[in-house]
Design an enzyme around this catalytic site. Structure first.
Site, PDB file in Angstrom:
ATOM      1  N   LYS A 252     -13.952   4.917   1.433  1.00 44.15           N
ATOM      2  CA  LYS A 252     -12.725   3.899   2.113  1.00 44.15           C
ATOM      3  C   LYS A 252     -13.047   3.622   3.729  1.00 44.15           C
ATOM      4  O   LYS A 252     -12.976   4.113   4.608  1.00 44.15           O
ATOM      5  CB  LYS A 252     -11.770   4.274   2.236  1.00 44.15           C
ATOM      6  CG  LYS A 252     -10.828   3.676   3.016  1.00 44.15           C
ATOM      7  CD  LYS A 252      -8.797   3.872   2.824  1.00 44.15           C
ATOM      8  CE  LYS A 252      -7.793   3.281   3.008  1.00 44.15           C
ATOM      9  NZ  LYS A 252      -8.003   1.579   3.767  1.00 44.15           N
ATOM     10  N   ARG A 272      -8.055 -11.389   2.736  1.00 42.54           N
ATOM     11  CA  ARG A 272      -6.825 -10.726   1.969  1.00 42.54           C
ATOM     12  C   ARG A 272      -5.453 -11.681   2.504  1.00 42.54           C
ATOM     13  O   ARG A 272      -5.049 -11.787   1.256  1.00 42.54           O
ATOM     14  CB  ARG A 272      -6.811  -9.423   1.851  1.00 42.54           C
ATOM     15  CG  ARG A 272      -5.791  -8.429   2.980  1.00 42.54           C
ATOM     16  CD  ARG A 272      -6.115  -7.464   3.243  1.00 42.54           C
ATOM     17  NE  ARG A 272      -4.362  -7.110   2.795  1.00 42.54           N
ATOM     18  CZ  ARG A 272      -3.764  -5.154   2.755  1.00 42.54           C
ATOM     19  NH1 ARG A 272      -5.027  -4.622   2.675  1.00 42.54           N
ATOM     20  NH2 ARG A 272      -2.910  -5.349   2.813  1.00 42.54           N
ATOM     21  N   ARG A 419       0.451  -3.490  -6.153  1.00 45.39           N
ATOM     22  CA  ARG A 419      -0.315  -2.122  -5.168  1.00 45.39           C
ATOM     23  C   ARG A 419      -0.258  -0.590  -7.361  1.00 45.39           C
ATOM     24  O   ARG A 419       0.892  -0.855  -7.453  1.00 45.39           O
ATOM     25  CB  ARG A 419       0.861  -1.339  -4.670  1.00 45.39           C
ATOM     26  CG  ARG A 419       0.327  -0.303  -3.618  1.00 45.39           C
ATOM     27  CD  ARG A 419       1.612  -0.231  -2.785  1.00 45.39           C
ATOM     28  NE  ARG A 419       0.451  -1.413  -1.433  1.00 45.39           N
ATOM     29  CZ  ARG A 419      -0.097  -0.667  -0.105  1.00 45.39           C
ATOM     30  NH1 ARG A 419      -1.244   0.093  -0.756  1.00 45.39           N
ATOM     31  NH2 ARG A 419      -0.310  -2.401   0.430  1.00 45.39           N
TER      32      ARG A 419
HETATM   33  P1  ATP Z   1      -4.405   0.446   4.706  1.00 44.92           P
HETATM   34  O1  ATP Z   1      -3.991   0.625   5.895  1.00 44.92           O
HETATM   35  O2  ATP Z   1      -4.988   2.112   4.658  1.00 44.92           O
HETATM   36  O3  ATP Z   1      -6.048  -0.045   4.438  1.00 44.92           O
HETATM   37  P2  ATP Z   1      -3.539  -1.328   3.238  1.00 44.92           P
HETATM   38  O4  ATP Z   1      -2.343  -1.410   2.781  1.00 44.92           O
HETATM   39  O5  ATP Z   1      -3.771  -2.503   4.167  1.00 44.92           O
HETATM   40  O6  ATP Z   1      -3.978   0.383   3.485  1.00 44.92           O
HETATM   41  P3  ATP Z   1      -4.534  -0.594   0.415  1.00 44.92           P
HETATM   42  O7  ATP Z   1      -5.585  -1.238  -0.480  1.00 44.92           O
HETATM   43  O8  ATP Z   1      -3.408   0.495   0.483  1.00 44.92           O
HETATM   44  O9  ATP Z   1      -4.241  -1.524   1.513  1.00 44.92           O
HETATM   45  O10 ATP Z   1      -5.939   0.249   0.729  1.00 44.92           O
HETATM   46  C1  ATP Z   1      -7.377   0.155   0.469  1.00 44.92           C
HETATM   47  C2  ATP Z   1      -8.209  -1.345   1.639  1.00 44.92           C
HETATM   48  O11 ATP Z   1      -9.054  -0.211   1.639  1.00 44.92           O
HETATM   49  C3  ATP Z   1      -8.294  -1.890   0.751  1.00 44.92           C
HETATM   50  O12 ATP Z   1      -7.247  -3.423   1.164  1.00 44.92           O
HETATM   51  C4  ATP Z   1      -9.272  -2.356   1.589  1.00 44.92           C
HETATM   52  O13 ATP Z   1      -9.379  -3.191   2.774  1.00 44.92           O
HETATM   53  C5  ATP Z   1      -9.799  -1.190   2.322  1.00 44.92           C
HETATM   54  N1  ATP Z   1     -11.493  -0.308   1.529  1.00 44.92           N
HETATM   55  C6  ATP Z   1     -11.516   0.103   2.254  1.00 44.92           C
HETATM   56  N2  ATP Z   1     -13.085   0.854   1.266  1.00 44.92           N
HETATM   57  C7  ATP Z   1     -13.153   0.431  -0.263  1.00 44.92           C
HETATM   58  C8  ATP Z   1     -12.901   0.046  -1.095  1.00 44.92           C
HETATM   59  N3  ATP Z   1     -14.221   1.678  -1.147  1.00 44.92           N
HETATM   60  N4  ATP Z   1     -12.266  -0.073  -2.391  1.00 44.92           N
HETATM   61  C9  ATP Z   1     -11.599  -0.374  -2.324  1.00 44.92           C
HETATM   62  N5  ATP Z   1     -11.103  -0.674  -0.965  1.00 44.92           N
HETATM   63  C10 ATP Z   1     -10.801  -0.552   0.030  1.00 44.92           C
END
Ligand code: ATP
Length: 569
Positions: A252, A272, A419
């Site tokens: 991540k 995004r 989500r």
């Molecule tokens: P967070 O603040 O934890 O990033 P969020 O609500 O912004 O949470 P989520 O979709 O819940 O977003 O968490 C995954 C986020 O992590 C993705 O939106 C992306 O921007 C990021 N990311 C980083 N590496 C990856 C990966 N390998 N696959 C998918 N998402 C990834």
């Protein structure tokens, strides 16, 4: 359609705070609204084009005040005085239009088409005499406006409609108007909106009452879609239980989401929040052209910063300025390089892949992305059913300065805008939130004239409302070396002021921040019912929209897990 009808609808929507009533009011309106007037839907959210369009109204409070002055013959100072006492510039305009000094002989009947036509000319204007031209386009509308039309024209111009309508209310109203409140239809509509990001396009199909036709909305290169989002897990075991074994596990990355569209020789990059950032990342355009095969595609990726010399990955906050900065691009590109980590593909050579399983999309990524370390690579990944291997991988990710891991089901589809429970994230328990600035207070003494305390809000995902959760004053000054200070934040926030009362101002919810905090407490002082102890600024999140911030539900969860930890351990 007469603009008067729309203004009356706004009034009716404003008269109730109940979401169900709002939905019913809108639903009635939709039944009556002819397809030829579908673009009125943009105005309902205060826009002039679909959400993803770069063309925004972009008019300051000052220019709006000038226009009111010109149209009513009342001087600027008096308008500002009224604004400070009433608080709402729209209401000021309404009042002053009632006592209009100038003759209204020149006025015409306003239509929504005319309003859209004039507002759409605003972002097109450039160069010499722009301000005067903008002014005359606005004044033309004002001189024809009745008091309530003036109120909503003003609120539209300054981006603060105050009618409590979200995209989700519009979706529910369409389901109610055209599909008899069918739950399945509401879901289909939501899916169609997430794919199209164009309410007018979806309205057009929905009005005909053929649910199946929503499937015809297809992905298009160049038209951004809302990304798929993850759910949280606390342990690898929990992840395996939810996804089944084996599953894909990836880093991540601590960067920002980048959607890469390519058709022929053209590459377009979106964040995004559907913002086009192609100009800010010329090197990424280059990498995509050189190292990714295919005539047309849409890739989902995370761009992450690294140190040019040591090649060590850097946290998001150190590269966040690259997203917004429109000048010195070349310099910034050298100083703050990014590596693009591709982790999904949703369209390839004219075919949508959202209904294909992840393992197939994943295999395609491996085939077409020719890895170039520190430029563009497929995300670091293992496919495993072993808890030990997964745990090792997690530790490696953290050691590599990344946030944690993502666990993904191999069989799952790509669901835009959702989500989903088949893409999971696991990161160390950290007390951080993304919040939006909704208010501020002017400082005193050394800080007088500057906004020194910022009121933060989370989002109620059910109603879409922003709910206050605390005040942040510290943490910003210390970040001065990274380009953020009270002064800078004040500069960013000032144009977004929508109401001033004494030292306190209300701010249009636009600026998203990441913050850390020590503890969440219950509190009657804030509309969320919670207060953060010692919130501290981490970074601006120009890549995230106010709709992406932490939700009240998440905060409630964090609150109760914090209590559990406190009790047991
Ligand atoms: P967070 O603040 O934890 O990033 P969020 O609500 O912004 O949470 P989520 O979709 O819940 O977003 O968490 C995954 C986020 O992590 C993705 O939106 C992306 O921007 C990021 N990311 C980083 N590496 C990856 C990966 N390998 N696959 C998918 N998402 C990834």
């Amino acid at each position: 359609m007469l603009y008067k009808k729309l203004a009356e609808l706004y009034e009716e929507l404003d008269s109730t705070s109940k979401r169900l009533e709002k939905t019913e009011i809108l639903s009635k309106f939709f039944r009556y609204l002819p397809e030829s007037d579908r673009e009125t839907l943009y105005l309902l959210l205060g826009n002039i084009y679909p959400e993803y369009s770069k063309k925004k109204i972009g008019i300051s409070n000052q220019l709006t005040i000038k226009a009111i002055s010109k149209a009513t013959g009342i001087n600027d100072k008096e308008i500002v005085k009224e604004w400070k006492s009433i608080g709402d510039l729209g209401k000021v305009g309404e009042l002053l239009t009632k006592h209009k000094k100038q003759s209204t002989l020149a006025s015409h009947v306003l239509t929504t088409q005319k309003v859209l036509e004039n507002l759409r000319k605003l972002p097109e204007l450039e160069g010499k005499g722009t301000v005067d031209k903008k002014l005359s386009l606005i004044v033309e509308l004002f001189t024809s406006a009745s008091p309530i039309e003036a109120k909503y024209l003003i609120r539209t111009l300054i981006g603060d409609l105050r009618i409590g309508i979200q995209e989700s209310t519009i979706k529910e109203a369409m389901a109610s108007a055209f599909f008899d409140k069918d739950k399945e239809a509401a879901k289909e509509l939501e899916y169609a909106i997430d794919k199209a990001n164009d309410l007018a396009e979806v309205f057009d199909i929905a009005k005909k009452g053929k649910l199946k036709d929503l499937d015809k909305i297809s992905l298009e290169v160049g038209k951004p879609i809302k990304v798929m989002l993850a759910q949280k897990v606390k342990t690898i075991e929990e992840g395996f239980n939810a996804l089944g074994k084996p599953c894909a596990i990836e880093y991540k990355y601590d960067g920002f989401r980048l959607l890469i569209h390519k058709k022929g020789n053209e590459v377009i990059l979106f964040t995004r929040r559907l913002e086009n950032v192609t100009k800010q990342f010329p090197e990424v355009v280059d990498y995509v052209k050189k190292y990714v095969e295919g005539n047309s595609f849409i890739l989902d990726s995370e761009a992450v910063g690294f140190d040019e010399k040591t090649k060590i990955y850097k946290p998001f906050q150190s590269i966040s300025q690259r997203i917004r900065r429109k000048y010195d691009i070349e310099k910034l590109q050298k100083e703050l390089p990014v590596e693009v980590n591709v982790f999904d593909i949703i369209y390839y050579n004219s075919k949508s892949l959202i209904d294909e399983p992840f393992e197939k999309r994943n295999a395609l990524i491996k085939k077409i992305v020719h890895n170039q370390k520190y430029k563009i690579i497929s995300a670091k990944q293992i496919i495993t059913d072993s808890k030990e291997k997964a745990e090792d991988f997690y530790k490696r990710a953290l050691k590599d300065n990344q946030e944690g891991i993502m666990m993904k089901s191999l069989k799952a589809l790509y669901k835009p805008g959702r989500r989903v429970g088949y893409m999971l994230k696991m990161k160390p328990e950290e007390r951080d939130l993304d919040l939006v600035i909704v208010g501020a207070e002017y400082g005193t003494g050394k800080r007088s004239g500057w906004l020194s305390s910022f009121i933060l809000a989370c989002r109620d995902s059910k109603t879409g409302k922003f709910l206050e959760i605390g005040k942040m004053g510290t943490g910003i000054k210390e970040k001065e070396e990274e380009g953020m200070s009270f002064h800078e934040l004040t500069e960013k926030v000032k144009p977004l002021i929508i109401e001033e009362k004494g030292k306190t101002v209300k701010i249009k919810p636009r600026i998203v921040l990441s913050i850390t905090y020590q503890e969440i407490q219950k509190s009657p002082n804030y509309s969320s019912g919670f207060a953060l102890r010692f919130p501290r600024f981490t970074s601006l999140r120009p890549d995230r929209s106010p709709n992406d911030i932490s939700t009240l539900e998440e905060i409630k969860k964090d609150f109760s897990s914090q209590k559990r930890n406190y009790k047991y351990g």
